[in-house]
Scaffold this motif. Structure first.
Motif, short mmCIF file in Angstrom:
data_model
loop_
_atom_site.label_atom_id
_atom_site.label_comp_id
_atom_site.label_asym_id
_atom_site.label_seq_id
_atom_site.Cartn_x
_atom_site.Cartn_y
_atom_site.Cartn_z
N PHE A 152 57.35 -52.25 20.44
CA PHE A 152 58.03 -51.31 19.54
C PHE A 152 58.48 -50.03 20.22
O PHE A 152 58.72 -49.02 19.57
CB PHE A 152 57.11 -50.99 18.35
CG PHE A 152 57.06 -52.08 17.32
CD1 PHE A 152 57.97 -52.12 16.28
CD2 PHE A 152 56.13 -53.10 17.43
CE1 PHE A 152 57.95 -53.14 15.35
CE2 PHE A 152 56.09 -54.13 16.50
CZ PHE A 152 57.01 -54.15 15.46
N GLY A 153 58.63 -50.08 21.54
CA GLY A 153 59.24 -48.95 22.24
C GLY A 153 58.47 -47.65 22.06
O GLY A 153 57.26 -47.63 21.87
N GLY A 154 59.20 -46.55 22.13
CA GLY A 154 58.58 -45.23 22.02
C GLY A 154 59.30 -44.38 20.99
O GLY A 154 59.55 -44.82 19.88
N GLY A 155 59.64 -43.14 21.39
CA GLY A 155 60.34 -42.23 20.48
C GLY A 155 59.44 -41.24 19.79
O GLY A 155 59.90 -40.46 18.94
N TYR A 156 58.13 -41.24 20.11
CA TYR A 156 57.19 -40.33 19.45
C TYR A 156 57.45 -38.89 19.89
O TYR A 156 57.68 -38.62 21.06
CB TYR A 156 55.76 -40.74 19.78
CG TYR A 156 55.52 -42.23 19.63
CD1 TYR A 156 55.44 -42.82 18.38
CD2 TYR A 156 55.40 -43.05 20.76
CE1 TYR A 156 55.24 -44.19 18.24
CE2 TYR A 156 55.20 -44.41 20.63
CZ TYR A 156 55.13 -44.98 19.38
OH TYR A 156 54.95 -46.32 19.25
N ALA A 157 57.40 -37.98 18.95
CA ALA A 157 57.71 -36.58 19.22
C ALA A 157 56.54 -35.87 19.91
O ALA A 157 55.39 -36.30 19.82
CB ALA A 157 58.06 -35.86 17.93
N SER A 158 56.86 -34.78 20.60
CA SER A 158 55.84 -33.93 21.21
C SER A 158 55.87 -32.57 20.53
O SER A 158 56.69 -32.32 19.65
CB SER A 158 56.12 -33.78 22.71
OG SER A 158 57.32 -33.06 22.92
N ARG A 159 54.99 -31.70 20.99
CA ARG A 159 54.88 -30.38 20.35
C ARG A 159 55.91 -29.41 20.92
O ARG A 159 55.59 -28.35 21.47
CB ARG A 159 53.46 -29.84 20.50
CG ARG A 159 52.42 -30.68 19.75
CD ARG A 159 51.02 -30.16 19.97
NE ARG A 159 50.85 -28.84 19.39
CZ ARG A 159 50.57 -28.60 18.10
NH1 ARG A 159 50.49 -29.62 17.25
NH2 ARG A 159 50.41 -27.39 17.65
N TRP A 162 63.04 -25.08 11.70
CA TRP A 162 62.45 -23.79 11.35
C TRP A 162 60.94 -23.84 11.19
O TRP A 162 60.25 -22.87 11.48
CB TRP A 162 63.10 -23.26 10.07
CG TRP A 162 64.55 -22.94 10.27
CD1 TRP A 162 65.62 -23.66 9.86
CD2 TRP A 162 65.08 -21.81 10.97
NE1 TRP A 162 66.80 -23.08 10.26
CE2 TRP A 162 66.50 -21.93 10.93
CE3 TRP A 162 64.52 -20.72 11.62
CZ2 TRP A 162 67.33 -21.00 11.53
CZ3 TRP A 162 65.36 -19.78 12.22
CH2 TRP A 162 66.75 -19.93 12.16
N LEU A 163 60.41 -24.95 10.72
CA LEU A 163 58.97 -25.03 10.52
C LEU A 163 58.24 -25.15 11.86
O LEU A 163 58.78 -25.70 12.82
CB LEU A 163 58.62 -26.23 9.65
CG LEU A 163 59.03 -26.15 8.17
CD1 LEU A 163 58.75 -27.48 7.48
CD2 LEU A 163 58.29 -25.02 7.47
N PRO A 164 57.02 -24.64 11.94
CA PRO A 164 56.23 -24.80 13.17
C PRO A 164 56.01 -26.29 13.47
O PRO A 164 55.98 -27.12 12.56
CB PRO A 164 54.90 -24.11 12.83
CG PRO A 164 55.21 -23.19 11.70
CD PRO A 164 56.30 -23.84 10.92
N VAL A 165 55.82 -26.61 14.74
CA VAL A 165 55.71 -28.02 15.13
C VAL A 165 54.53 -28.71 14.46
O VAL A 165 54.59 -29.91 14.18
CB VAL A 165 55.60 -28.17 16.67
CG1 VAL A 165 56.90 -27.81 17.33
CG2 VAL A 165 54.46 -27.33 17.23
N GLU A 166 53.45 -27.98 14.20
CA GLU A 166 52.29 -28.63 13.58
C GLU A 166 52.58 -29.10 12.16
O GLU A 166 51.87 -29.96 11.63
CB GLU A 166 51.07 -27.69 13.57
CG GLU A 166 51.30 -26.35 12.91
CD GLU A 166 51.69 -25.28 13.93
OE1 GLU A 166 51.43 -24.10 13.65
OE2 GLU A 166 52.24 -25.64 14.99
N HIS A 167 53.65 -28.57 11.54
CA HIS A 167 54.05 -29.02 10.21
C HIS A 167 55.15 -30.08 10.27
O HIS A 167 55.50 -30.66 9.24
CB HIS A 167 54.55 -27.84 9.38
CG HIS A 167 53.50 -26.81 9.10
ND1 HIS A 167 52.41 -27.06 8.30
CD2 HIS A 167 53.37 -25.53 9.53
CE1 HIS A 167 51.64 -25.98 8.24
NE2 HIS A 167 52.21 -25.04 8.99
#
Length: 447
Positions: A254-261, A268-273
Motif C-alpha cells: 500500500f505504498g506510503g504517503g504518510y504525513a510528518s510534523r 492554519w491549524l497546528p500539525v498536532e491537530h
C-alpha cells in the motif's frame, strides 16, 4: 573596547496574543542542543550550514511504524522509501531495525545492494526500469511491481528467454478521495485497465501474479483514503480469486504517503491537530482489509513504504545569519548561509525556524533569505524570531525528507551531514568542494 550592537529603532506591529505569556510562540531551541549536543559546537566543528541527523529518532520512528501496523496485521513489513533520503548511513540504520528497501531506480537498487539488503527484501517500483536493471532484479529474485503494459512485455520476454515464470506485482491506481488520483502510475482500477493487466499476467506462461501494489499520494492527512484503498484492493482480490482458482497472492503493498510534523503552506491549524498518528493510519488501512477474501484463503504479506514519516523529524538544518537589513516595506530581512538549493521543501512546507541561543528583545516577524544570487531564494516570510545578527545560529526543524536527495550544487556546494548516536557525532557525508562539483567535467584539449 567592544562596541554594543546598534540597530535603528523601528515601530513593530505585534499581534494580540504575542504579548500573552501563555500564547507566545517558541522562538528559540530549548537548551540550544540537538540530542544533547550543543548546536554551536556542531557548527563550529563541522561548518555551517550543516544537516544534523538523530539516529535515536530514526530508530524510534521505524519501531513505532512497525508496531502500529503489526499489532493490527501480524504479517506487516516496513519497506523504507529510498528516494526520500538515500544517504547510506540513514538507510543502514533503518535496515538494522528490520526495514526492507523500496527503490524506484537502478541507482537506488545499487545502494540497497551495497548495504547488503537481501534481494528478496528489495521492492522495485517506479515508472522506468531499464532493461539491464530488470534483468538484474529478475535474476536476483527481487519484488518487481510492474507499472505499464510495456513493462509487462519486457519482463515476459526475460522470463521466456530464461525459461522462467517471473513473479511480479501489479501496480494499481484508483480514486480514494476527492483529490485527483495518481493515475500516471500503474493501471487504473475504475476504467478496467487493472483487471485487464492482471488477466494478461495470469495468462502468460512466463509470468506469475505475485501481489498488488497501490499508492494513494503524498502527505495524506485523511486516513479515510487508506481505508478506501484497502477496501477497493480487497474487492479487486476477490474478483481475481473468482477468476483464477490457482492464484496465490503473496504481497499487498500500500505504498506510503504518510504525513510528518511539518505544516503545509496555507494550513492554519497546528500539525498536532492535522497530522494523524501512525496508529490512526494503521487502523484505517488494516481495518479496510478485515473482511477481505484472498485467493486460496492465505493471508498475504502487508507491505507499507513510508519515507517522510520515518526521516523528516530525524534531521535538522543548522544555518548562520550572514546579515540583516530593513526592507522597503519595513519588514526585517535576514540573509542565511543556507538557501533553497539545499532546502527545496520550503516551497511547500512552512518549516519551523528557531534561534539557537536566547536573544534579548521582542520577537518580530522577519523574512528569511538564502545566499543565492536569485530573488527566488526565500526560505520563509514572516518567521517569528528574536533579534538576530550576523553570526547567530538558527535551526530549521524536520528537514529529513527530500531535501538531501533533491539538493543541488547551485552557486554553493552542498554542506556536510553528521549523525548523532550512541557513538557520538559522526560525519556521514562530508561537505562538497569545488573539486567535487567539477570532477565529472571534461575540458576538450582545444581549450
Amino acid at each position: 573596547m567592544k562596541r554594543a550592537r546598534y540597530e535603528k529603532p523601528v515601530v513593530i506591529r505585534h499581534q494580540i496574543g504575542l504579548l500573552n505569556a501563555h500564547a507566545r510562540p517558541r522562538p528559540t531551541l530549548p537548551g540550544g542542543c540537538i540530542d544533547g549536543v550543543p548546536a554551536e559546537r556542531l557548527a563550529a566543528d563541522h561548518g555551517s550550514p550543516l544537516f544534523v541527523v538523530s539516529e535515536g529518532t530514526l530508530r524510534r520512528r521505524v519501531r513505532e511504524m512497525q508496531r502500529a501496523f503489526s499489532l493490527r496485521y501480524p504479517r506487516a513489513t516496513v519497506a523504507y522509501s529510498y528516494k526520500t533520503n538515500y544517504l547510506s548511513a540513514i538507510c543502514a540504520v533503518l535496515h538494522q531495525e528490520g526495514a526492507w528497501a523500496e527503490v524506484v531506480s537502478g541507482f537506488e537498487y545499487e545502494i540497497a545492494e551495497s548495504l547488503g539488503v537481501p534481494p528478496e527484501r528489495i521492492v522495485f517500483n517506479g515508472p522506468m526500469k531499464r532493461p539491464h536493471e530488470l534483468l538484474k532484479a529478475v535474476a536476483a529474485g527481487s519484488r518487481i511491481n510492474v507499472d505499464s503494459f510495456e513493462e509487462i512485455a519486457a519482463i515476459e520476454a526475460i522470463g521466456a528467454d530464461r525459461g522462467l515464470r517471473v513473479p511480479v506485482g501489479l501496480r494499481v491506481n484508483m480514486v480514494t478521495s476527492d483529490d485527483r488520483p495518481w493515475d500516471r502510475f500503474g493501471f487504473n482500477l475504475e476504467n478496467g485497465d487493472a483487471l485487464e493487466a492482471a488477466r494478461r499476467i495470469a495468462s502468460s506462461p512466463s509470468l506469475r501474479l505475485r501481489g498488488v501494489h497501490t499508492h494513494c499520494g503524498t502527505y495524506i492527512t485523511d486516513v479515510g483514503a487508506y481505508r478506501t484503498a484497502a477496501e477497493k484492493i480487497a474487492d479487486f482480490c476477490a474478483t481475481l480469486a473468482d477468476e483464477h482458482d490457482d492464484l496465490v497472492l503473496e504481497d499487498l503493498d500500500f505504498g506510503g504517503g504518510y504525513a510528518s510534523r511539518n505544516r503545509l503552506h496555507g494550513q492554519w491549524l497546528p500539525v498536532e491537530h492535522v497530522v494523524p498518528t501512525l496508529d490512526a493510519y494503521a487502523e484505517a488501512l488494516c481495518g479496510g482489509l478485515r473482511k477481505a477474501r484472498f485467493p486460496t484463503g492465505a493471508m498475504p504479506r502487508l507491505i507499507i513504504e513510508p519515507g517522510r514519516a520515518l526521516v523528516d523529524e530525524a534531521v535538522h538544518l543548522l544555518t548562520r545569519v550572514v546579515s540583516h537589513k530593513r526592507l522597503a516595506d519595513g519588514h526585517k530581512g535576514l540573509v542565511l548561509d543556507a538557501g533553497v538549493n539545499i532546502l527545496p521543501t520550503t516551497w511547500w512546507y512552512r518549516h519551523e525556524f528557531l534561534a539557537v541561543s536566547d536573544a534579548e528583545g521582542m520577537t518580530e516577524e522577519v523574512n528569511l533569505y538564502g545566499p543565492m544570487c536569485m530573488n527566488i531564494d526565500c526560505l520563509q516570510t514572516g518567521a517569528t524570531l528574536p533579534p538576530l545578527h550576523a553570526g547567530d545560529l538558527v535551526v530549521c526543524k524536520n528537514v529529513g525528507a527530500y531535501n538531501i536527495s533533491q539538493s543541488m550544487q547551485f552557486i554553493q556546494p552542498r554542506p556536510a551531514v553528521v549523525m548523532i548516536g550512541e557513538h557520538g557525532v559522526e560525519v556521514i557525508r562530508r561537505a562538497e568542494s569545488g573539486r567535487d562539483i567539477r570532477a565529472l567535467e571534461q575540458l576538450p584539449p582545444r581549450f
